[in-house]
Design a protein around this motif. Structure first.
Motif, PDB file in Angstrom:
ATOM      1  N   TRP A   1      80.222  75.459  25.339  1.00  0.00           N
ATOM      2  CA  TRP A   1      79.828  74.136  24.841  1.00  0.00           C
ATOM      3  C   TRP A   1      78.937  74.259  23.606  1.00  0.00           C
ATOM      4  CZ3 TRP A   1      81.320  74.727  29.819  1.00  0.00           C
ATOM      5  CH2 TRP A   1      82.129  73.737  30.361  1.00  0.00           C
ATOM      6  N   ARG A   2      79.086  75.359  22.890  1.00  0.00           N
ATOM      7  CA  ARG A   2      78.326  75.544  21.659  1.00  0.00           C
ATOM      8  C   ARG A   2      78.722  74.467  20.643  1.00  0.00           C
ATOM      9  NH1 ARG A   2      78.619  80.908  17.755  1.00  0.00           N
ATOM     10  NH2 ARG A   2      77.119  80.205  16.189  1.00  0.00           N
TER      11      ARG A   2
ATOM     12  N   LEU B   1      77.798  78.284  29.438  1.00  0.00           N
ATOM     13  CA  LEU B   1      77.329  77.253  28.508  1.00  0.00           C
ATOM     14  C   LEU B   1      77.696  77.563  27.062  1.00  0.00           C
ATOM     15  CD1 LEU B   1      73.781  76.377  29.923  1.00  0.00           C
ATOM     16  CD2 LEU B   1      75.876  75.015  30.066  1.00  0.00           C
TER      17      LEU B   1
ATOM     18  N   SER C   1      84.890  69.487  24.397  1.00  0.00           N
ATOM     19  CA  SER C   1      84.090  70.440  23.621  1.00  0.00           C
ATOM     20  C   SER C   1      84.535  71.898  23.764  1.00  0.00           C
ATOM     21  CB  SER C   1      82.609  70.304  23.990  1.00  0.00           C
ATOM     22  OG  SER C   1      81.803  71.041  23.112  1.00  0.00           O
ATOM     23  N   PRO C   2      84.787  72.408  24.978  1.00  0.00           N
ATOM     24  CA  PRO C   2      85.264  73.799  25.077  1.00  0.00           C
ATOM     25  C   PRO C   2      86.607  74.011  24.384  1.00  0.00           C
ATOM     26  CG  PRO C   2      84.479  73.017  27.203  1.00  0.00           C
ATOM     27  CD  PRO C   2      84.556  71.823  26.305  1.00  0.00           C
TER      28      PRO C   2
ATOM     29  N   TRP D   1      77.902  71.389  21.117  1.00  0.00           N
ATOM     30  CA  TRP D   1      77.977  70.129  21.865  1.00  0.00           C
ATOM     31  C   TRP D   1      76.890  69.153  21.412  1.00  0.00           C
ATOM     32  CZ3 TRP D   1      74.480  67.852  25.336  1.00  0.00           C
ATOM     33  CH2 TRP D   1      74.983  66.828  26.148  1.00  0.00           C
TER      34      TRP D   1
ATOM     35  N   THR E   1      82.207  65.982  26.311  1.00  0.00           N
ATOM     36  CA  THR E   1      81.895  67.069  27.237  1.00  0.00           C
ATOM     37  C   THR E   1      83.166  67.755  27.730  1.00  0.00           C
ATOM     38  OG1 THR E   1      79.904  65.885  27.950  1.00  0.00           O
ATOM     39  CG2 THR E   1      80.690  67.651  29.374  1.00  0.00           C
TER      40      THR E   1
END
Length: 288
Positions: free
Chosen positions: A144-145, A141, A108-109, A147, A105
């Motif tokens: 966080w594609r 959000l 991820s970005p 994720w 988490t």
């Protein structure tokens, strides 16, 4: 054209736009008959150093990710042991899953940003504009594609890995009648547990790879790019096109990559942890 390759620690996306820029990176021959054949041909045509291509930017991402992951696991495991008063093997399973979930988490970005920089070759200023545009269009959000597929692969992998690692290490210590694991015991335990986890989570790795390639293609052809399908639909599509074997594509390369990587990381981590624990203990004794 979009290519996905891995240097042993992290996946890399390389995009060739209009056929340009590929000549130096993607050379003939373009077909490999197996893992060993790939090693031989890549070394022959591109040199031994190409096997470590992309290592510096990988370390920039991999080192903090690994630090967060391993530290979180250790702290969670000790906390759960103390909280529940149990030494059961379900503790490493739960701690491993939660630690990986947190690490994925957080990272991820950054993974998405790195992928965009690789695919479009953006400067930092252009990257900032790109991120602002994505956030304005799709919300926070959107950072966080991807994720979901990553979590589906990494969280079960982590849970299985730590469960098997603690189990195998305990068994090997019992067989050798040692109270603490040696470097070789940690190494062997890491390799075995990594292999088991890699095999069982391979279908999710195939899906994640497919998602990354779709992301790269969408960067090259944003208009023609279709809306990404869900993980389960993607798995069904792969199974329909290639059969069940398609979900286990790349079995040997993944095991060859994951087993030594897990063995090296956990054994060096345990060695370093033991070394500094003893060093701190000696310093405390000197201070008395």
């Amino acid at each position: 054209k979009c290519f996905l390759y891995c240097n042993g620690l992290m996946d890399h996306l390389y995009v060739c736009q209009n056929g340009s820029g590929c000549a130096a990176w993607y050379k003939a021959p373009t077909r490999f008959t197996g893992t060993l054949d790939a090693f031989v041909k890549i070394t022959r045509y591109e040199g031994v150093r190409s096997l470590w291509s992309g290592l510096p930017p990988t370390l920039v991402m991999a080192v903090p990710a690994t630090v967060i992951y391993f530290t979180t696991y250790d702290q969670l495991r000790d906390y759960l042991h103390a909280r529940t008063g149990s030494q059961g093997h379900h503790i490493p399973l739960l701690a491993g899953a939660l630690a990986r979930l947190g690490a994925v988490t957080v990272i991820s970005p950054l993974e998405l940003i790195r992928t965009k920089m690789q695919s479009r070759q953006l400067s930092y200023r252009e990257l900032g504009v790109c991120i602002q545009s994505a956030v304005a269009q799709d919300g926070w959000l959107s950072l966080w594609r991807g994720w979901g597929p990553t979590v589906l692969r990494d969280v079960p992998f982590s849970a299985l890995y730590w469960f098997n690692y603690e189990l195998v290490r305990e068994w090997l210590c019992g067989q050798t009648r040692l109270n603490e694991a040696t470097f070789m015991i940690s190494f062997a335990s890491g390799a075995i547990s990594g292999t088991v986890a890699a095999v069982l989570t391979l279908p999710f790795d195939v899906v994640k790879t497919q998602r990354q390639i779709e992301l790269g293609d969408s960067e090259v052809h944003p208009v023609a790019a279709s809306k990404p399908s869900s993980t389960w639909l993607l798995m069904r599509r792969i199974r329909a096109e290639s059969g069940t074997r398609g979900l286990f594509a790349g079995f040997l390369p993944r095991v060859i990559k994951v087993a030594p990587a897990c063995a090296i990381m956990i054994s060096t981590y345990e060695f370093g942890k033991t070394f500094f624990q003893k060093l701190n203990q000696e310093r405390r004794l000197r201070g008395l």
